[in-house]
Design a protein around this motif. Structure first.
Motif, PDB file in Angstrom:
ATOM      1  N   LEU A 295       0.822  -1.206   0.000  1.00  0.00           N
ATOM      2  CA  LEU A 295       0.000   0.000   0.000  1.00  0.00           C
ATOM      3  C   LEU A 295       0.859   1.259   0.000  1.00  0.00           C
ATOM      4  CD1 LEU A 295      -2.808  -1.066   2.510  1.00  0.00           C
ATOM      5  CD2 LEU A 295      -3.003  -0.817   0.033  1.00  0.00           C
ATOM      6  N   CYS A 296       1.938   1.247   0.762  1.00  0.00           N
ATOM      7  CA  CYS A 296       2.797   2.434   0.825  1.00  0.00           C
ATOM      8  C   CYS A 296       3.609   2.602  -0.455  1.00  0.00           C
ATOM      9  CB  CYS A 296       3.729   2.344   2.032  1.00  0.00           C
ATOM     10  SG  CYS A 296       2.885   2.534   3.621  1.00  0.00           S
ATOM     11  N   SER A 297       3.984   1.467  -1.086  1.00  0.00           N
ATOM     12  CA  SER A 297       4.809   1.567  -2.300  1.00  0.00           C
ATOM     13  C   SER A 297       4.059   2.243  -3.438  1.00  0.00           C
ATOM     14  CB  SER A 297       5.261   0.170  -2.746  1.00  0.00           C
ATOM     15  OG  SER A 297       4.165  -0.580  -3.283  1.00  0.00           O
ATOM     16  N   LEU A 298       2.732   2.162  -3.426  1.00  0.00           N
ATOM     17  CA  LEU A 298       1.921   2.736  -4.497  1.00  0.00           C
ATOM     18  C   LEU A 298       1.562   4.199  -4.249  1.00  0.00           C
ATOM     19  CD1 LEU A 298      -0.509  -0.284  -5.075  1.00  0.00           C
ATOM     20  CD2 LEU A 298       1.594   0.260  -6.319  1.00  0.00           C
ATOM     21  N   LEU A 299       1.871   4.694  -3.057  1.00  0.00           N
ATOM     22  CA  LEU A 299       1.543   6.082  -2.734  1.00  0.00           C
ATOM     23  C   LEU A 299       2.473   7.060  -3.452  1.00  0.00           C
ATOM     24  CD1 LEU A 299       1.081   5.749   1.137  1.00  0.00           C
ATOM     25  CD2 LEU A 299      -0.741   6.207  -0.524  1.00  0.00           C
ATOM     26  N   PRO A 300       2.006   8.245  -3.757  1.00  0.00           N
ATOM     27  CA  PRO A 300       2.914   9.283  -4.271  1.00  0.00           C
ATOM     28  C   PRO A 300       4.037   9.528  -3.264  1.00  0.00           C
ATOM     29  CG  PRO A 300       0.623   9.956  -4.502  1.00  0.00           C
ATOM     30  CD  PRO A 300       0.612   8.723  -3.668  1.00  0.00           C
ATOM     31  N   GLU A 301       5.235   9.761  -3.757  1.00  0.00           N
ATOM     32  CA  GLU A 301       6.375   9.943  -2.861  1.00  0.00           C
ATOM     33  C   GLU A 301       6.158  11.084  -1.877  1.00  0.00           C
ATOM     34  OE1 GLU A 301      10.163  10.170  -4.668  1.00  0.00           O
ATOM     35  OE2 GLU A 301       9.896   8.374  -5.898  1.00  0.00           O
TER      36      GLU A 301
END
Length: 949
Positions: free
Chosen positions: A142-148
């Motif tokens: 889930l975090c890897s797909l978030l905008p940086e």
């Protein structure tokens, strides 16, 4: 986003009646980023990573519902912004396990009131470590797909890659999950209502409970002959035995050097096969060797797995596995080694990639077929064929990548059970029987399985191996053809029709009295001829002997009891701590009882009210199947009748007349329900059972030693519960009476439960009571006993209880004793050294107790010693203890400094016989008004609404 807390529930809990994991998840700043705000790109990326999410129904109840929820496609205004990542985390943790081959669906997410951005997330799991890892990987995905710009710092490693993480997780799960064969056996057992326990991290499984248990390890059973397994592993001896039976086998020779292997091959005639002397799973086998150099290479490959190598004549034809269970052929499968077929356009490497795109192929046992790997074995096979991975084979050219047809190396399986020739069927059964296996696999090579092995069409065919512990995957999930139930016949062999697999399980919980009740019930079952397994707050007992010491009221202790090969009945004491920490250790019980719900441990682990505590205790009766035994005199307990599907409801009451609970019980009895009531007569109190209109006087309370001639009302009630539970377990009445008559409250039979010591000039009553209700019960008992001298009490309260709880303990003893010694427990639990005794003393003074009657001695040993030295002939000392064994030894080893005359006991006149009391009940009258809040059904009265005051 991070996990603050995690609980793994192995059985029924507050959240579900099956295994679940509960996490407290903190979103932090991501609370401001629901999926609607994250946008369609985020949702699309997540679905691309986990396509299975498209099947999640969520609140819409249909496939695709969860995706609609994330996109905000809803008529409900508050859902139009999508959903929060705590909810998404739940679905991702579930789908990750589905991806690894587990069938889990349940999940629930709730925000925690007063803690913005913090959620309680519950999701189902099958295998503990796999479920925990699913939660960790869900956060990373889930975090890897978030905008940086909004990605939490450090939430994803710099070199993190979803494809690699996915494969690593599947392999991690498979290393810990049951293998396909073991899983199929467990599934077959569950379908037959046979319980199971996993005994190690591999495939050792116990099927059944206690003395009824059978064990399997993969497809080896507890009945599999050790000699047969050794023979099956000895390829040379197996060959000789089968040859002596006239069965078709190749010629072979055992060698220990490469040169000897070449000489053997030349003597037998090319082509030949080399294989390890005692190998399995196709490891180290080389087939179709036609030259001396190939034989030398084959010898070296086999020597990696065994010091001795077999060289044998090559059998022609296709590879078949014939499964025999208990003397019957169950399944036949044709196996094809991992291979590709040339198309004249693609390289072998490209063809392998194309084959692996088949959705039926996955990592390891993830799917029906396993991905083909271009590894060292594949390079060896290609080299033998004069090829390399980058060559382009001609159209329709078969390129073998494995020498054996094992599914685990990319082979395929085609079911041929319906077409196998009867001669071949009989041959397989004879071969496995000759070796002596109860479950065996025959590796049979022949051109045509539909023709007899004796026919000209199958010339050169034969049995190349007999396998102990044959894999079931190829049979239960073939690449092509009809799946076969390979596991069912094994389970039917171990548990023939009519053979028991379960032991009766009785479970008791409550705030007070559960240990004594559980011990009473276990004693009754022993008197009835059973071998009980008992779990209590002081240990695990098998047939009356303590085998493990300590607080054993959680699921670990339950597992210990059910795994013991001696027991044939289980009595489980279950406490709130275990229920809140890990749930129950069994999915259901035969008889479940709740004694009471009183103030204790409130303010701990999120349980702040009696109603919440009742919800925890209620789990026991929610999973009771045969009978739920409930205290009709406790409003929080009787309400639980609305939450059980047990076949019978049994109410227990010590107040059958003139109370609301008495009215409920009388109407319940009129409706044919089961009850245990205390009835008052001229000669005393009678414990009476009612069931289906029968009135069953059980026994006078004064005949039960643990009740101190009926004066200890709490033990009268405990005895009633034990009797009601025993009756609901179909134990004979005479055994129940004998059990209650012979159960006493000595320290050795019930440590810390109203133990009495009469060997001093004064009487000592010793008890573990540690909450206000239990302390009050013992204080009441002290007031009912005839005492010529003073009443002295040693009182304390656990340091981790709320201030109001300690105050209630002090109020429970106030004004009932002549002298009070206030102490603390050894474990301060966050309190100052003398804080608890000071608090108790302050409450006593408020209640009018003079300072002269109060002594503060914080240390437990010193406090008990002072009380013993204070004792005079005729006095009664009530000692509330914490360190039970140490304190009991202190009591019984105490030596008065001066010789004191022993008080003579007053003679107790014999009781005259009198008619047995009987609760006045009339025949059932459907028109009669019911107690408020109750309805009548086939089980009697059940709570459905609010009770009258």
């Amino acid at each position: 986003m991070k996990i603050l807390e995690r609980n793994v529930y192995v059985g029924p809990s507050l959240y579900a009646h099956f295994p679940v994991i509960k996490v407290v998840l903190e979103l932090g700043a991501l609370e401001d980023w629901p999926t609607g705000r994250l946008g369609a790109a985020y949702v699309d990326a997540l679905v691309a990573a986990l396509p299975g999410l498209q099947d999640h129904g969520c609140s819409f109840g249909v496939a695709g519902g969860f995706i609609r929820r994330m996109r905000g496609d809803s008529d409900v205004a508050e859902q139009q912004q999508g959903t929060w990542l705590g909810h998404v985390f739940e679905h991702v943790a579930i789908e990750l396990q589905n991806m690894a081959g587990e069938d889990v669906t349940f999940g629930k997410t709730r925000s925690i009131e007063g803690r913005p951005g913090v959620y309680t997330v519950v999701y189902e799991y099958t295998q503990r470590d796999e479920g925990i890892e699913a939660g960790e990987l869900a956060i990373q995905l889930l975090c890897s797909l978030l905008p940086e710009s909004i990605r939490p710092e450090g939430s994803v490693p710099e070199d993190w890659d979803w494809a690699s993480a996915r494969t690593d997780y599947i392999r991690y799960a498979q290393r810990r999950a049951l293998g396909p064969s073991t899983a199929s056996l467990v599934k077959a057992a569950v379908e037959r209502n046979i319980p199971w326990l996993r005994l190690n991290d591999q495939s050792l499984i116990q099927l059944g409970h206690g003395k009824f248990q059978q064990r399997i390890q993969a497809t080896v059973t507890g009945r599999t002959s050790y000699i047969a397994v050794e023979l099956a592993q000895d390829k040379e001896e197996t060959n000789k035995i089968l040859a002596n039976c006239g069965l078709p086998v190749p010629q072979q020779e055992l060698v220990r050097s490469a040169d000897r292997a070449v000489r053997a091959a030349e003597a037998l005639g090319y082509p030949v096969v080399t294989k390890p002397f005692n190998g399995n799973h196709g490891r180290g086998i080389s087939i179709g060797l036609k030259t001396a150099d190939e034989v030398r290479a084959g010898f070296l490959a086999a020597a990696d797995h065994s010091s001795s190598v077999i060289v044998e004549t090559y059998l022609s034809g296709e590879d078949h596995r014939l499964l025999v269970v208990n003397g019957e052929l169950i399944a036949a499968t044709r196996r094809t080694p991992g291979r590709v077929i040339g198309d004249g356009a693609h390289t072998i490497r490209q063809l392998v990639d194309l084959v692996n795109q088949d959705p039926r192929r996955g990592v390891g046992h993830e799917k029906v077929m396993t991905r083909i790997e271009l590894d060292a074995q594949a390079d060896l096979m290609l080299n033998r064929q004069g090829l390399s991975p980058d060559d382009i084979p001609a159209k329709d050219q078969e390129v073998l990548l494995r020498s054996t047809a094992n599914l685990s190396t990319g082979g395929t399986a085609t079911d041929v059970t319906d077409t196998i020739h009867p001669d071949n069927r009989e041959m397989a059964v004879r071969a496995v029987t000759a070796i002596g296996l109860d479950v065996g696999g025959v590796d049979f090579l022949c051109p045509d399985i539909t023709e007899s092995y004796k026919s000209a069409e199958n010339a050169g065919s034969g049995i190349c191996e007999i396998n102990a512990a044959p894999g079931f995957r190829m049979h239960v999930a073939p690449s092509e053809g009809t799946p076969r139930d390979a596991a069912g016949p094994v389970i039917d062999m171990l548990f023939p029709a009519g053979v028991a697999s379960r032991v009766p399980i009785a479970c008791v919980t409550g705030t007070n009295g559960k240990t004594t009740t559980a011990r009473m019930l276990a004693h009754i079952t022993k008197m009835a001829g059973f071998t009980p397994g008992l779990t209590t707050t002081d240990g695990v007992y098998i047939d009356g002997q303590r085998t493990v010491e300590g607080d054993m009221t959680g699921p670990v202790a339950t597992r210990m009891v059910l795994a013991d090969p001696k027991i044939d009945i289980a009595v489980l004491e279950v406490a709130r701590g275990g229920l809140l920490r890990a749930g129950m250790g069994v999915p259901f019980v035969n008889v479940g009882a709740v004694l009471n719900v009183k103030s204790d441990h409130l303010g701990m682990k999120g349980i702040d009210t009696l109603e919440q505590l009742a919800e925890v205790k209620r789990i026991v009766v929610e999973v009771a199947r045969d009978c739920a035994v409930l205290n009709a005199d406790d409003e929080n307990v009787i309400r639980m009748s609305a939450h059980t599907d047990a076949k019978n409801l049994c109410y227990v009451t010590i107040h059958p007349q003139g109370t609301v609970s008495g009215q409920v019980v009388r109407e319940h009895i009129r409706a044919g329900g089961r009850a245990c009531a205390l009835e008052h007569g001229v000669n005393g109190q009678m414990i009476t059972l009612y069931d289906k209109g029968r009135h069953i006087p059980l026994m006078w309370t004064h005949l039960i030693p643990a009740t101190l001639e009926g004066r200890a009302m709490h033990n009268v009630q405990n005895a009633m519960f034990a009797a009601a539970m025993a009756f609901s377990l179909d134990i004979k009445l005479d055994a129940i009476r004998q059990g209650l008559r012979t159960f006493d409250s000595t320290f050795y039979q019930a440590p810390g439960r109203m133990n009495v010591w009469d060997e001093h000039p004064f009487k000592v009553i010793f008890d573990y009571a540690h909450n206000a209700h239990a302390v009050g019960v013992m204080a009441d008992l002290a007031g009912r006993l005839d005492v010529r001298g003073r009443r002295i009490v040693v009182v304390a309260g656990p340091g981790d209880r709320r201030d109001e709880d300690i105050r209630d303990i002090a109020l429970a003893v106030a004004s009932r004793f002549d002298h009070y010694i206030c102490r603390r427990d050894d474990g301060l639990r966050g309190r100052a050294s003398d804080e608890v005794p000071q608090m108790i003393a302050a409450v006593l003074r408020e209640q009018g107790v003079p300072d002269s009657a109060i002594t503060l001695i914080p240390d437990e040993q010193e406090a008990i010693d002072a009380a013993l030295r204070m004792g005079q002939p005729g006095d009664l000392l009530l000692v509330f203890a914490d360190a039970l064994t140490r304190s009991w030894k202190q009591v019984i080893k105490f030596k008065p400094e001066a010789t004191l005359a022993r008080a003579s006991a007053a003679a107790v006149p014999p009781r005259a016989e009198a008619p047995e009391p009987k609760l006045e009940t009339a025949a059932p009258d459907d028109a009669a008004p019911l107690a408020a809040g109750f309805v009548r059904d086939e089980r009697g009265l059940r709570f459905v609404g609010e009770m009258a005051d």
